[in-house]
Motif scaffolding. Structure first.
Motif, PDB file in Angstrom:
ATOM      1  N   PRO A  67      10.332  17.090  48.827  1.00 24.89           N
ATOM      2  CA  PRO A  67      11.300  16.826  49.900  1.00 24.89           C
ATOM      3  C   PRO A  67      11.213  15.397  50.433  1.00 24.89           C
ATOM      4  N   ALA A  68       9.995  14.846  50.514  1.00 26.89           N
ATOM      5  CA  ALA A  68       9.855  13.472  51.018  1.00 26.89           C
ATOM      6  C   ALA A  68      10.549  12.475  50.101  1.00 26.89           C
ATOM      7  N   GLU A  69      10.427  12.666  48.784  1.00 29.01           N
ATOM      8  CA  GLU A  69      11.084  11.773  47.831  1.00 29.01           C
ATOM      9  C   GLU A  69      12.599  11.899  47.918  1.00 29.01           C
ATOM     10  N   LEU A  70      13.085  13.131  48.085  1.00 29.97           N
ATOM     11  CA  LEU A  70      14.524  13.336  48.209  1.00 29.97           C
ATOM     12  C   LEU A  70      15.069  12.700  49.489  1.00 29.97           C
ATOM     13  N   LYS A  71      14.340  12.863  50.595  1.00 32.49           N
ATOM     14  CA  LYS A  71      14.798  12.294  51.865  1.00 32.49           C
ATOM     15  C   LYS A  71      14.791  10.770  51.827  1.00 32.49           C
ATOM     16  N   GLN A  72      13.904  10.212  50.999  1.00 29.72           N
ATOM     17  CA  GLN A  72      13.848   8.766  50.894  1.00 29.72           C
ATOM     18  C   GLN A  72      15.075   8.203  50.181  1.00 29.72           C
ATOM     19  N   LYS A  73      15.603   8.960  49.217  1.00 29.68           N
ATOM     20  CA  LYS A  73      16.754   8.480  48.452  1.00 29.68           C
ATOM     21  C   LYS A  73      18.075   8.985  49.014  1.00 29.68           C
ATOM     22  N   TYR A  74      18.089  10.219  49.525  1.00 31.38           N
ATOM     23  CA  TYR A  74      19.339  10.830  49.987  1.00 31.38           C
ATOM     24  C   TYR A  74      19.254  11.079  51.495  1.00 31.38           C
ATOM     25  N   SER A  75      20.363  10.882  52.172  1.00 35.11           N
ATOM     26  CA  SER A  75      20.359  11.040  53.626  1.00 35.11           C
ATOM     27  C   SER A  75      20.517  12.490  54.060  1.00 35.11           C
ATOM     28  N   HIS A  76      21.391  13.258  53.377  1.00 38.31           N
ATOM     29  CA  HIS A  76      21.638  14.620  53.823  1.00 38.31           C
ATOM     30  C   HIS A  76      22.361  15.402  52.726  1.00 38.31           C
ATOM     31  N   VAL A  77      22.398  16.717  52.913  1.00 36.91           N
ATOM     32  CA  VAL A  77      23.144  17.614  52.024  1.00 36.91           C
ATOM     33  C   VAL A  77      24.609  17.587  52.440  1.00 36.91           C
ATOM     34  N   VAL A  78      25.481  17.267  51.490  1.00 34.66           N
ATOM     35  CA  VAL A  78      26.914  17.240  51.773  1.00 34.66           C
ATOM     36  C   VAL A  78      27.499  18.652  51.720  1.00 34.66           C
ATOM     37  N   ARG A  79      27.179  19.374  50.627  1.00 36.99           N
ATOM     38  CA  ARG A  79      27.661  20.750  50.517  1.00 36.99           C
ATOM     39  C   ARG A  79      26.873  21.487  49.454  1.00 36.99           C
ATOM     40  N   VAL A  80      26.961  22.805  49.527  1.00 38.22           N
ATOM     41  CA  VAL A  80      26.370  23.677  48.516  1.00 38.22           C
ATOM     42  C   VAL A  80      27.464  24.047  47.526  1.00 38.22           C
ATOM     43  N   VAL A  81      27.166  23.893  46.230  1.00 37.29           N
ATOM     44  CA  VAL A  81      28.141  24.190  45.174  1.00 37.29           C
ATOM     45  C   VAL A  81      27.958  25.603  44.645  1.00 37.29           C
ATOM     46  N   ALA A  82      26.718  26.005  44.423  1.00 35.50           N
ATOM     47  CA  ALA A  82      26.439  27.337  43.877  1.00 35.50           C
ATOM     48  C   ALA A  82      25.021  27.726  44.249  1.00 35.50           C
ATOM     49  N   ALA A  83      24.749  29.024  44.215  1.00 31.92           N
ATOM     50  CA  ALA A  83      23.413  29.551  44.493  1.00 31.92           C
ATOM     51  C   ALA A  83      23.219  30.817  43.683  1.00 31.92           C
TER      52      ALA A  83
END
Length: 428
Positions: A67-83
């Protein structure tokens, strides 16, 4: 994140321009645009507007970054496509789109559910994906009816201390006043209006009358009480609304109240002239609109005009600040105004307040036993130091604490370097 099968696309699909993370204005504009598109084009489930898809994502490549690596590159979740599950607690993987500020676009990939849950705006994206209304939407669409308590024939229990929240309610009830009521005339900004409600409730005012602005498009006019502004104070006030100033003046006269207006004319008396002011048995304080003050009708009906002395270059106070300072002066002139509610009004408010404080059947049964036998009030409504929590989210509080620690550390390092330089210069 190398090796992931990412799909990048700009957020603004119409003109190809990449846009930054959504602001409040952008969210409102985007929502309006989506509604226009939905009304103009029948939806068939195809195209870029991906519908809710629950399917196994085991065959798709996953991003195993922390999660720390993701937060460093991406600011936030825009939307969920599938689960792979409709249950937030049971899903194992989820396909998402995340905003990358460095390229000003979103990227799509599959994440483990544990990683997704701690990302910024993951819960709001999940609610949107599953069409789950937010807390504010639930209050608007499905407001819970208030269950009014009925006095119980049973006495309060003697084997346990009275609930502290009821004792706190009794303390607040003992400090309420009906001698002074507040009238807001044609308030222009709803945020100011809500701030005034919060301040009035904290100062012990029980009755607030509001005159709406006919034909005027009020700024921030959607009155869904903002909890960040009011802190729920509107739930404990007796609010009465009027459509016309003349209607309000008649109601004040019918109750036998003196009308005090706040204004800056030469006829107004400064509130620090205590020798010229005496609080009547019943009075109403009138606050005018932010732009032009009270109306001519109220000026003609006024029994007294008062103003706050000012000692700076600015020529006015903020509306809620002015109200707070005026009310403090009035209570200083008449401290006996606090706690003058009638027995009947206290009983009525006690029933309403206990009903609002009771959140489930068990507490309703218990609180109903105190309606006829109220507990003793607290000596101090302030909570214990250990129970006091910040009025901000945990995430924001942690970030502020981290920034504060970093600033302090940088300051100490700078001081240490300066001391070393001073020592070196002295040695030379």
């Amino acid at each position: 994140l190398d090796g992931a099968e990412n799909v990048s696309r700009p957020l603004d699909q119409d003109n190809g321009n990449a846009v930054p993370p959504p602001t409040k204005k952008r969210k409102r504009a985007s929502s309006a645009l989506q509604q226009q598109r939905a009304a103009a084009t029948p939806h068939d489930g195809s195209g870029d507007d991906v519908q809710r898809v629950y399917a196994s994502l085991a065959d798709e490549p996953r991003v195993e970054a922390s999660p720390a690596e993701l937060k460093q590159k991406y600011s936030h979740v825009v939307r969920v496509v599938a689960a792979d599950s409709s249950d937030f607690s049971l899903m194992k993987a989820v396909k998402v789109e995340m905003y990358c500020p460095s390229i000003k676009a979103v990227e799509q990939f599959v994440l483990p559910a544990a990683t997704f849950r701690v990302l910024n705006r993951s819960k709001s994206a999940w609610k949107t994906f599953n069409d789950i209304p937010s807390c504010n939407q639930k209050k608007i669409l499905e407001p819970e009816p208030l269950v009014i308590l009925q006095p119980s024939p049973l006495p309060p229990p003697t084997d346990a201390a009275p609930p502290r929240r009821l004792q706190r309610a009794e303390r607040i009830l003992s400090q309420r006043t009906q001698r002074i009521i507040l009238v807001m005339e044609r308030c222009f900004n709803n945020h100011n209006q809500q701030a005034v409600l919060r301040t009035a409730e904290l100062l012990g005012i029980q009755h607030v009358w509001i005159i709406n602005s006919p034909g005027l498009k009020m700024k921030n006019t959607t009155f869904v009480a903002n909890k960040r502004v009011t802190r729920g104070s509107e739930e404990w006030l007796t609010v009465r609304k009027f459509e016309a100033t003349s209607e309000c003046i008649k109601a004040l006269r019918d109750e036998g109240r003196e009308i005090w207006v706040t204004e800056l004319s030469k006829e107004a008396i400064p509130l620090d002239r205590t020798d010229l002011l005496q609080i009547p048995p019943k009075m109403a304080l009138i606050l005018g609109r932010e732009a032009d003050g009270v109306s001519p009708d109220f000026l003609l009906a006024a029994d007294k005009r008062v103003f706050l002395p000012m000692y700076g270059f600015s020529d006015s106070f903020n509306l809620s600040v002015a109200m707070a300072m005026v009310m403090q002066r009035l209570f200083a002139l008449c401290p006996e105004a606090r706690g003058d509610l009638s027995v009947e009004e206290k009983s009525h408010l006690r029933t309403l307040w206990y009903s609002q404080l009771a959140k489930h059947d068990e507490s309703r049964e218990l609180y109903s036993r105190y309606l006829l036998h109220p507990p003793p009030p607290l000596d101090d409504v302030r909570g214990e130091d250990k129970d006091r929590v910040p009025r901000i989210s945990r995430r924001l509080h942690s970030r502020m604490k981290r920034q504060q620690d970093e600033s302090e550390e940088h300051y100490q390092l700078r001081m240490q370097e300066e001391e070393e330089e001073d020592g070196s210069d002295h040695h030379h």
